[in-house]
Design an enzyme around this catalytic site. Structure first.
Site, short mmCIF file in Angstrom:
data_model
loop_
_atom_site.label_atom_id
_atom_site.label_comp_id
_atom_site.label_asym_id
_atom_site.label_seq_id
_atom_site.Cartn_x
_atom_site.Cartn_y
_atom_site.Cartn_z
NE ARG A 12 53.65 49.30 25.75
CZ ARG A 12 54.71 49.28 26.54
NH1 ARG A 12 55.57 50.25 26.50
NH2 ARG A 12 54.91 48.29 27.38
CD GLU B 154 61.44 52.99 16.38
OE1 GLU B 154 60.85 52.40 17.30
OE2 GLU B 154 61.74 54.19 16.42
CE LYS C 17 63.87 54.15 24.50
NZ LYS C 17 62.73 55.03 24.40
CE LYS D 20 61.83 50.95 20.45
NZ LYS D 20 60.70 51.51 19.71
CE LYS E 22 60.52 43.62 25.70
NZ LYS E 22 59.16 43.25 25.34
CD GLU F 45 54.59 49.52 18.87
OE1 GLU F 45 54.31 49.46 20.08
OE2 GLU F 45 55.08 50.55 18.37
NE ARG G 193 55.08 55.84 25.53
CZ ARG G 193 55.34 56.64 26.55
NH1 ARG G 193 54.40 57.40 27.05
NH2 ARG G 193 56.55 56.67 27.08
P1 ATP Z 1 59.40 55.65 25.68
O1 ATP Z 1 58.27 54.69 25.69
O2 ATP Z 1 60.70 55.07 26.08
O3 ATP Z 1 59.08 57.01 26.22
P2 ATP Z 1 58.69 56.04 23.07
O4 ATP Z 1 57.26 56.02 23.42
O5 ATP Z 1 59.23 57.19 22.31
O6 ATP Z 1 59.67 55.91 24.23
P3 ATP Z 1 60.20 54.06 21.88
O7 ATP Z 1 61.41 54.75 22.28
O8 ATP Z 1 60.03 53.88 20.42
O9 ATP Z 1 58.89 54.69 22.35
O10 ATP Z 1 60.26 52.62 22.62
C1 ATP Z 1 59.35 51.99 23.36
C2 ATP Z 1 58.12 51.53 22.56
O11 ATP Z 1 58.46 50.52 21.61
C3 ATP Z 1 57.09 50.82 23.41
O12 ATP Z 1 56.31 51.77 24.10
C4 ATP Z 1 56.30 50.02 22.38
O13 ATP Z 1 55.24 50.83 21.89
C5 ATP Z 1 57.29 49.79 21.26
N1 ATP Z 1 57.68 48.38 21.05
C6 ATP Z 1 57.82 47.80 19.83
N2 ATP Z 1 58.20 46.55 19.92
C7 ATP Z 1 58.31 46.24 21.24
C8 ATP Z 1 58.67 45.10 21.98
N3 ATP Z 1 59.04 43.97 21.37
N4 ATP Z 1 58.66 45.17 23.33
C9 ATP Z 1 58.31 46.32 23.96
N5 ATP Z 1 57.96 47.45 23.31
C10 ATP Z 1 57.96 47.43 21.97
#
Ligand code: ATP
Length: 638
Positions: free
Chosen positions: A292, A439, A464, A287, A444, A340, A308
Site C-alpha cells: 500500500r 489476488e 475483500k 485487488k 466497495k 497499491e 500502510r
Molecule cells: P488488512 O489490511 O485487512 O489487515 P492486509 O494488510 O493483510 O490486510 P490484504 O488482506 O491483502 O492486506 O487487503 C487489504 C490491502 O489490499 C490494502 O491494504 C491494499 O494494500 C491492498 N489493495 C489492493 N488493491 C486494492 C483496492 N483496489 N482497494 C483497496 N485496497 C487494495
C-alpha cells in the site's frame, strides 16, 4: 497573595515530576477495568490542563510511549541485553544475578526497580521531571553511528541513577518500547477528550445528562479528528486553544500527515458479498498484490510516500517521486491518493508477483540502480486541491480521481473496476483479476452515506475476496513469531519450527495460535535464523499469553517479525490461547495445517491479526459448517 503564588508554583513543580506520572501508571497497572484506567488518566490530564498546559503534549506522548507522530519514525525498543548492562552498571549488580532475577520474575522493569531498592545511596537524587525524561528518551532514540551502544548505556544510566521508588520500572519499560499497562491509544484519546470537557468550568453547571452527552460527543470528535490527522503535535495545541466543537475546523487533514488507512473485511464467497450489499450500490475493483502506498503532494509541491503503517517510504521510491509530474494533470495542485505499488515488468507491460516486489531494495535506493520497477494502481483520492474528500461517496471520489490524474504507461494506472451487481459478471471479473496477477477483488460500497472513506476502520463497506482463500477460512493471517524449536535432520543448523501468536490490542498481549513448520524454503530458514537470533530472550515476555498447557518452544524471541500464514481451518485447543475467553473460558483457537506464505515487512507486531479477528474467522467457519462450536466438532483436545 505572594504565598498563594508560591504555593501554586510548588504544585506545578510537583505536577511536572515524573513520580506523579509513575503514580498514575502504577494505579493503571493494578486494575484491568478500562473505566478505572480512563478515570486515572482523566484526573491527571485535568490537573495538567489547569496548571501546566504547556506540558500536556509531552505527558501524552509519555502515556502512549511514543516520541512523536508515527511518520517521523523515531522509535524506542532497546534490546534486552543493552538494558541489562545499563541496569547492572547503574546499580553495581553483576549480570549473572540480574539474569537470574529476570528469569524468575519476567519483567526487566521490576528487576531494575528491585535492584535500585537494594542499593544504598548517601544523597537523595534530584527528582526527575517529565520533560527531562521525555527529552532524554528522544536523545537515546536518535543516537546512531560509532559507539552508539555505549552512548545509549550512559544516557540510560543517567536516568536510572536519578530514579526513586517505581520510576526505574517505568523507565525500563519506556525504553523497551511498550508500557503495557492498559494505556491503549484509544483509551488515552478518550481520557484526553473527557479531561478537556471537565477542565472547562462552565461545564460543571450542566445537568448530568447534558454532561454525559457532551463527554460522548467530545470523545467522538477527538477520535474522529485523530483518525484523519494522526498527530498530537497539532491536535493538543488546538484542543487547548479552541472549544472542542471547533476542533475539526482547526485540525483538517493535509498532505504531510498520513491518514490511517481504511481496511477491509474478508469474505469467503460471492454470495456473502451479495448478501452484505443487498439494496446498496457497490463496485468491484481488482485487488492488486503489492504494497500500500499513500502518495501525498503538499501545497509546496513536495511529494511523500507513506506505507500502510504511516511510515515515510519516500526514499525507498525515487522512481515514484520522479514520475509524479507525468500523471498529474496541470489543474491538480495538492492531493492524497490511496494506491497499491506493484512490481512491474516494463518489457511485457504486466504485473509481477509480490515475491518479486519483496526482493526490491528497501534502503539507500538510487533510481539508476533499481532492478525491480513498480507501477502504481490508484484506487482512491482522499484529498484534492486543498480539500478533504473523505466524506464524499466513493462514486464522487472516483470521478475526481479520473478528472485530476491520467494513466501513464508503465508508471500509473487507475485500479480496474466493474460496477455490475450480477453474480456471474462478478465471478468473471474475479477470474479476470486472477488472470492479471491480482489476488482477487475488493468490493466497495459505492454511493450514499456508507460509501465515505473511513480512516483506520476495518469496515464492512469494503469487502475483500481473495481467490486463494475461498476454499479456506476466507483470508490468511498475519502472525507474530515469538518462539522457535531447534531443527532436526536437514534443519539442525537453523530453527526448524516456530511458535506464532496473534495480538490482542485490549489486553496488549500476544496470544499463542500455532506451531509452524511448513512452507519454508531453505533460504527462508537461514534468513530467519540470521535475523531472529539477535532477538532471543531469556524467557517469555510477561505479555505473552501462553496458558497452562502451553506448547513450549526451545527459544523465545522479542516480538519483531510478522508472517503471513495460511491454514486449512481453525479449532479450539487447550494448548493455544488466541481469543481465549471469546470461544471458551480457558481454551484458545488454533490454526490447523498452518503454512508459511511470506514475511509482512509492512506490518509491525501490533498490526498483526487480532484475537477478535481470529474469533470472527472461527465463528464464520462454525456457521458455514452449520455446527455450533459448543457441540465439540471443532474442538482439539490433543
Ligand atoms: P488488512 O489490511 O485487512 O489487515 P492486509 O494488510 O493483510 O490486510 P490484504 O488482506 O491483502 O492486506 O487487503 C487489504 C490491502 O489490499 C490494502 O491494504 C491494499 O494494500 C491492498 N489493495 C489492493 N488493491 C486494492 C483496492 N483496489 N482497494 C483497496 N485496497 C487494495
Amino acid at each position: 497573595m505572594a504565598i498563594i503564588v508560591h504555593l501554586l508554583e510548588l504544585v506545578k513543580m510537583v505536577l511536572w515530576t515524573y513520580a506523579i506520572l509513575c503514580n498514575t501508571f502504577e494505579k493503571c497497572e493494578n486494575t484491568t477495568k478500562r473505566l478505572e484506567i480512563t478515570e486515572y488518566l482523566v484526573t491527571l490530564f485535568v490537573k495538567v490542563i489547569e496548571l501546566t498546559p504547556d506540558g500536556l503534549l509531552e505527558l501524552l506522548y509519555m502515556c502512549i510511549n511514543k516520541l512523536g507522530p508515527d511518520y517521523e519514525g523515531l522509535e524506542l525498543g532497546i534490546g534486552e541485553s543493552l538494558l541489562m548492562k545499563a541496569v547492572a552498571q547503574s546499580t553495581g549488580r553483576d549480570m549473572k544475578q540480574l539474569k537470574s532475577d529476570y528469569v524468575k520474575c519476567g519483567d526487566l522493569g521490576t528487576v531494575a526497580k528491585n535492584s535500585k531498592g537494594s542499593q544504598k545511596t548517601l544523597f537523595k537524587p534530584k527528582a526527575l521531571t517529565v520533560p527531562h525524561v521525555f527529552r532524554t528518551l528522544k536523545e537515546i532514540a536518535i543516537i546512531t553511528g560509532n559507539s552508539a551502544q555505549s552512548k545509549k548505556i550512559d544516557k540510560i544510566k543517567g536516568l536510572l541513577v536519578a530514579c526513586q521508588d517505581e520510576e526505574a520500572k517505568f523507565i525500563i519499560r519506556h525504553l523497551e518500547g511498550k508500557l503495557r499497562i492498559g494505556l491503549a491509544e484509544q483509551t488515552v484519546l478518550s481520557a484526553l477528550a473527557q479531561a478537556v470537557v471537565f477542565s472547562n468550568k462552565d461545564n460543571s453547571k450542566l445537568s448530568t445528562l447534558k454532561k454525559e452527552e457532551l463527554l460522548a460527543s467530545a470523545v467522538e470528535t477527538v477520535k474522529y479528528v485523530y483518525n484523519q490527522l494522526p498527530t498530537y503535535d497539532v491536535i493538543i495545541p488546538a484542543l487547548l486553544k479552541y472549544p472542542i466543537e471547533e476542533l475539526l475546523e482547526h485540525c483538517t487533514m493535509h498532505p504531510g500527515v498520513p491518514l490511517k488507512p481504511m481496511l477491509a473485511h474478508p469474505t469467503k464467497s460471492l454470495t456473502e458479498v451479495l448478501d452484505r450489499f443487498e439494496n446498496n450500490t457497490f463496485t468491484c475493483e481488482f485487488k492488486y498484490d503489492g504494497e500500500r502506498a499513500q502518495i501525498h503532494r503538499h501545497e509546496d509541491g513536495t511529494i511523500s510516500v507513506y506505507s500502510r503503517n504511516s511510515e515515510n517510504m519516500s526514499v525507498r521510491y525515487p522512481d515514484i517521486l520522479n514520475a509524479v509530474d507525468k500523471w498529474v494533470k496541470p489543474s491538480t495542485t495538492s492531493f492524497i491518493l490511496d494506491c497499491e505499488a506493484v512490481a512491474w515488468d516494463k518489457e511485457e507491460g504486466k504485473i509481477l508477483p509480490f515475491q518479486v516486489l519483496s526482493t526490491r531494495k528497501r534502503k539507500d535506493v538510487k533510481e539508476e540502480e533499481i532492478t525491480v520497477r513498480v507501477a502504481l494502481f490508484a484506487f482512491d483520492c482522499l484529498y484534492l486541491n486543498g480539500k478533504s474528500l473523505i466524506r464524499e461517496p466513493l462514486q464522487k471520489r472516483r470521478e475526481k480521481l479520473y478528472e485530476s490524474f491520467q494513466e501513464t504507461e508503465n508508471e500509473f494506472y487507475f485500479a480496474k473496476h466493474m460496477d455490475s451487481n450480477n453474480i456471474e459478471d462478478i465471478q468473471t471479473f474475479l477470474d479476470v483479476s486472477i488472470a492479471n496477477y491480482c489476488e482477487g477483488l475488493m468490493v466497495k460500497s459505492f454511493d450514499g452515506s456508507e460509501a465515505t472513506y473511513e480512516p483506520s476502520k476495518r469496515s464492512r463497506n469494503w469487502l475483500k475476496v481473495k481467490k486463494d482463500y475461498l476454499t479456506g477460512i476466507g483470508d490468511s493471517m498475519d502472525l507474530v513469531v515469538i518462539g522457535a524449536f531447534y531443527g532436526r535432520g536437514k534443519r539442525t543448523s537453523v530453527y526448524g519450527a516456530f511458535l506464532l501468536a496473534c495480538y490482542d490490542p485490549e489486553t496488549e498481549e500476544y496470544q499463542t495460535i500455532c506451531k509452524l513448520g511448513t512452507g519454508f524454503s531453505d533460504e527462508n530458514l537461514q534468513m530467519f535464523y540470521d535475523t531472529l537470533k539477535d532477538h532471543v530472550i531469556e524467557k517469555p515476555k510477561r505479555f505473552y499469553c501462553l496458558g497452562e498447557n502451553a506448547v513450549k518452544p526451545d527459544i523465545w524471541f522479542e516480538p519483531v517479525q510478522v508472517w503471513e500464514v495460511k491454514c486449512a481451518d481453525l479449532s479450539v485447543s487447550p494448548r493455544y490461547m488466541a481469543g481465549v475467553g471469546r470461544v471458551d473460558p480457558s481454551k484458545g483457537i488454533s490454526l490447523r495445517f498452518p503454512r508459511f506464505i511470506r514475511v509482512r515487512e509492512d506490518k509491525d507486531p501490533e498490526s498483526a491479526t487480532t484475537s477478535e479477528q481470529v474469533s470472527e474467522f472461527y465463528f464464520n467457519q462454525a456457521n458455514l459448517q452449520g455446527n455450533n462450536h459448543q457441540n465439540g466438532k471443532n474442538m482439539d483436545y490433543y
